[in-house]
Design an enzyme around this catalytic site. Structure first.
Site: not given
Ligand code: HSE
Length: 433
Positions: A132, A193, A208
């Site tokens: 999740e 990140e 994602k």
């Molecule tokens: N680095 C990601 C973002 C957060 O800026 O959405 C973690 O998924």
């Protein structure tokens, strides 16, 4: 009847790991009431053992090697929060599955790049993998897709999937601050990140999106077939012109089922200023799921940061505590198929062009001729400023055309002597279908 406690091994104590530890400590009684089990961390591993995290680790055992957390016989559930698709993270997940232990992870890179390997491990294991927290931070979008919308054929899933980019674009819009300055602030806030190029080049959003696609369409996550562009080339000029044309610029991940396969892209797009997605600001994420029976569902919330991500990790831990086991991609591992990609060049859409041109007679006529010859219909032209010695911006928007035609038009316009830099192109997404 009180059940056995659920003993957790936590591999990774960064921003998210520390928040998970704190959440489990602060809400221990509540979680016991909700699950009937005492959930406690019994083993941890972190690169920096001596760092003061303001947390009490006196009752946990430390392991130098995260794989030993998975192997620790006192650990029932392995929570992998190290990130990265190579090395320790994969080895830790592998060890846990070999020992038939459930895994909870926030690691989108691992599942996006090595989903097929994880699915192969799952076929031979009684363990599970829940993720999740890997998509859109605290938003329960994985549960939404896999459970709440399980009765639907999914037509599309799309949205704002990277908090860092959304924060940067929002700040550039509202304050006019430069890109680098805002990126630094996003890093300080813990959104970015470890390697922030993953955020700004669209890689994180692509990871994602591949997971959302996998779940939506029952296929192996396929990050290679995502047409990925980041936000580096978006300038304040684009933000201003988009505003003038009644649009906002957002980095969108889009996966659509078409007759010819699945279209996947991550790129900055113009969205109508009055559309709900345009109003999603800062580190918020928003995900639309379009299902055949339900229609469009919009989920929104914080997509980055330690606490929202910890909330998602703990949701998965609670599922394990309740003995709820769900298949990784929403269908049995044996039934997951490779993704059938659509040819992105056949995609249809409207486009925004930014051109820097020498302000000479006939320039627009030359550009129009190229559009005419490629059967691309112009919607609007904006020019700002008049300076015979300096290039000036010209903004074009088009009616619907194919990606292939627009690429050809961009290449031909770029060759005109009066056009001083390669045209910059963004899609206009009206979300009509
Ligand atoms: N680095 C990601 C973002 C957060 O800026 O959405 C973690 O998924």
């Amino acid at each position: 009847m009180t059940q056995q406690p659920l003993r957790i091994g936590l591999a990774g104590l960064g921003n998210v790991g520390a928040s998970v530890f704190r959440l489990l400590t602060e809400h221990r009684d509540m979680l016991r009431d909700r699950t009937g089990r005492d959930i406690r961390v019994v083993a941890v591993s972190a690169r920096n053992k001596s760092k003061d995290r303001g947390l009490d680790f006196s009752t946990v055992s430390w392991h130098d090697n995260p794989v030993d957390v998975a192997a620790d016989p006192s650990v029932d559930l392995v929570v992998e929060l190290m990130g990265g698709s190579e090395g320790a993270a994969f080895d830790t997940v592998k060890k846990a599955l070999e020992l038939n232990k459930p895994v909870v992870t926030a690691n989108k890179a691992l599942l996006a790049n090595r989903g097929a390997e994880v699915l192969a491990l799952l076929k031979k294991s009684e363990g599970t993998v829940s993720f999740e927290a890997a998509v859109a931070g605290g938003i329960p979008v994985i549960k939404g897709l896999r459970e709440g919308l399980a009765g639907n054929k999914i037509r599309a899933v799309y949205g704002i999937l990277n908090g860092t980019c959304n924060f940067i674009l929002s700040e550039m819009y509202s304050t006019g601050r430069p890109f680098a300055d805002v990126l630094k602030e996003a890093q300080d806030k813990g959104y970015a990140e470890a390697d922030p190029t993953f955020d700004i080049d669209g890689v994180d959003a692509a990871h994602k999106l591949s997971l959302l696609s996998g779940l939506a369409f029952g296929c192996v996550p396929d990050v290679e077939h995502i047409d990925t562009k980041g936000i580096r080339k978006v300038t304040s000029l684009d933000i201003d012109f988009a505003n003038e044309l009644n649009y906002r610029i957002k980095l969108l991940g889009i996966a659509r089922q078409t007759d010819k396969g699945i279209e996947q892209s991550v790129e900055p797009c113009l969205v109508p200023k009055d559309s709900p997605i345009a109003t999603v600001e800062g580190a918020l994420n928003a995900v639309y799921v379009d299902g055949d029976f339900v229609g469009k569902v919009l989920l929104m919330g914080f997509g980055a940061g330690g606490n929202p991500t910890a909330s998602a990790v703990v949701a998965d831990i609670v599922d394990v505590a309740r003995n709820r086991a769900l298949p990784l991609m929403g269908i049995a591992a044996e039934k997951v198929t490779p993704l059938k990609p659509a040819n992105i060049l056949e995609r249809i859409g409207s486009y925004y062009f930014r051109l820097m041109v020498l302000d000479q007679p006939g320039v627009i006529a030359d550009i129009s001729a190229i559009l005419r010859d490629n059967k691309v219909s112009l919607e609007s032209v904006l020019q700002r400023g008049r300076d015979p010695d300096q290039p000036v911006p010209v903004i074009l928007t088009t009616h619907e055309t194919s990606e292939e035609s627009i690429q050809r038009v961009a290449a031909e316009i770029g060759k005109l002597p009066s056009v001083v830099e390669p045209p910059y192109l963004m899609r206009i997404e009206e979300f009509k279908s």
